[in-house]
Every structure is written in structure tokens, then in C-alpha cells.
Design an enzyme around this catalytic site. Structure first.
Site, short mmCIF file in Angstrom:
data_model
loop_
_atom_site.label_atom_id
_atom_site.label_comp_id
_atom_site.label_asym_id
_atom_site.label_seq_id
_atom_site.Cartn_x
_atom_site.Cartn_y
_atom_site.Cartn_z
N GLU A 60 0.82 -1.20 0.00
CA GLU A 60 0.00 0.00 0.00
C GLU A 60 0.86 1.26 0.00
O GLU A 60 0.55 2.23 -0.68
CB GLU A 60 -0.93 0.02 1.23
CG GLU A 60 -1.88 -1.14 1.28
CD GLU A 60 -1.34 -2.38 2.00
OE1 GLU A 60 -2.15 -3.19 2.46
OE2 GLU A 60 -0.10 -2.53 2.11
N CYS A 91 -2.19 -3.23 6.98
CA CYS A 91 -1.73 -3.16 8.37
C CYS A 91 -2.14 -1.82 8.97
O CYS A 91 -2.58 -0.91 8.25
CB CYS A 91 -0.22 -3.36 8.44
SG CYS A 91 0.75 -1.96 7.82
#
Length: 139
Positions: A60, A91
Site C-alpha cells: 500500500e 496493516c
């Protein structure tokens, strides 16, 4: 405006493709991510591990960096692809990084090599998040 299923499938395909380029020699856990920006462009990234473990970065983060490098500033949708027994979500650190560029209603889809495994919003994954709007009107 929420992206349609066809657009989300483009993101799934991009995340799957970039996942093949992940650099994960230590964990062997390859992840791909794709973001849709406000202009309708797709930005993809893969995780990159480092022998000094805290120095690696998530898929990401790579996708966000690609978006910013291309001039994008707003994320409209996110797809994260990885293999595992449960749906893969960003996360905690990546959730906060995504919040910098996305609103709480931003769709975040999890997928694997077989299909979409979960659908969330960023707000569901990071409730009561601190974001840029908290800094408006500060001296």
C-alpha cells in the site's frame, strides 16, 4: 462516488499483477496493492522487504508513493491482494497512510488469486481516525 464493479475488478487485476513483482525473500509473503485516484488512474505497488526488517515497506505504501509521484492526491478505492487463510487487509500503519489520502467511505477490498475475499471501508478498518481534517483551522 463509489467505483463500479468493473473498475474494482481493474484494481484487483492490477494488484494481482504487481504482486508477482514483490520482493519478499524473508517472509515469502508477497502482497500487491492498487489504488484508484480521483482522476480514475490506477496506481499499483508491491511490498519490498529489507534485511534490516523495519526498513521494508508495504504494498500500500508503494502504491501511495506511485500515486503521489504521478500527481495524485485523493484515493477513491483500494485493493490488496495476498495469499493466506483469511482475507488480507492493510496493516495499521498503512491504514493511517491511506487515511491521509482517502475518506472513511473509501472501499477497501481484499482479494487472493481466486477472487475478492472481503469488502470493507477505510472507516470500518480505522474507526475514529485522525486525518488531515483534524488540522484544519489550526494556528
Amino acid at each position: 462516488m463509489q467505483p463500479d464493479d468493473e473498475t474494482m475488478q481493474r484494481l484487483v487485476d492490477a494488484a494481482r499483477a504487481v504482486r508477482l513483482n514483490a520482493y519478499a525473500p524473508y517472509s515469502r509473503f508477497a502482497v500487491g496493492a492498487a489504488l484508484l485516484d480521483a482522476e480514475g488512474r490506477v496506481h499499483a505497488g508491491a511490498n519490498v522487504e529489507n534485511a534490516a526488517y523495519p526498513q521494508g515497506w508495504c504494498a500500500e505504501t508503494s502504491a501511495l508513493a506511485a500515486m503521489v509521484a504521478a500527481g495524485g492526491r485523493r484515493v477513491r478505492a483500494v485493493v490488496v491482494v495476498g495469499a493466506g487463510p483469511r482475507p488480507l487487509t492493510p496493516c495499521g500503519g498503512c491504514r493511517q497512510k491511506l487515511r491521509e489520502f482517502a475518506t472513511a467511505d473509501c472501499p477497501v477490498w481484499s482479494a487472493d488469486e481466486h477472487g475478492v475475499t472481503a469488502r470493507h471501508t477505510l472507516g470500518a478498518l480505522l474507526p475514529a481516525a485522525f486525518g488531515p481534517d483534524h488540522l484544519e483551522n489550526t494556528p
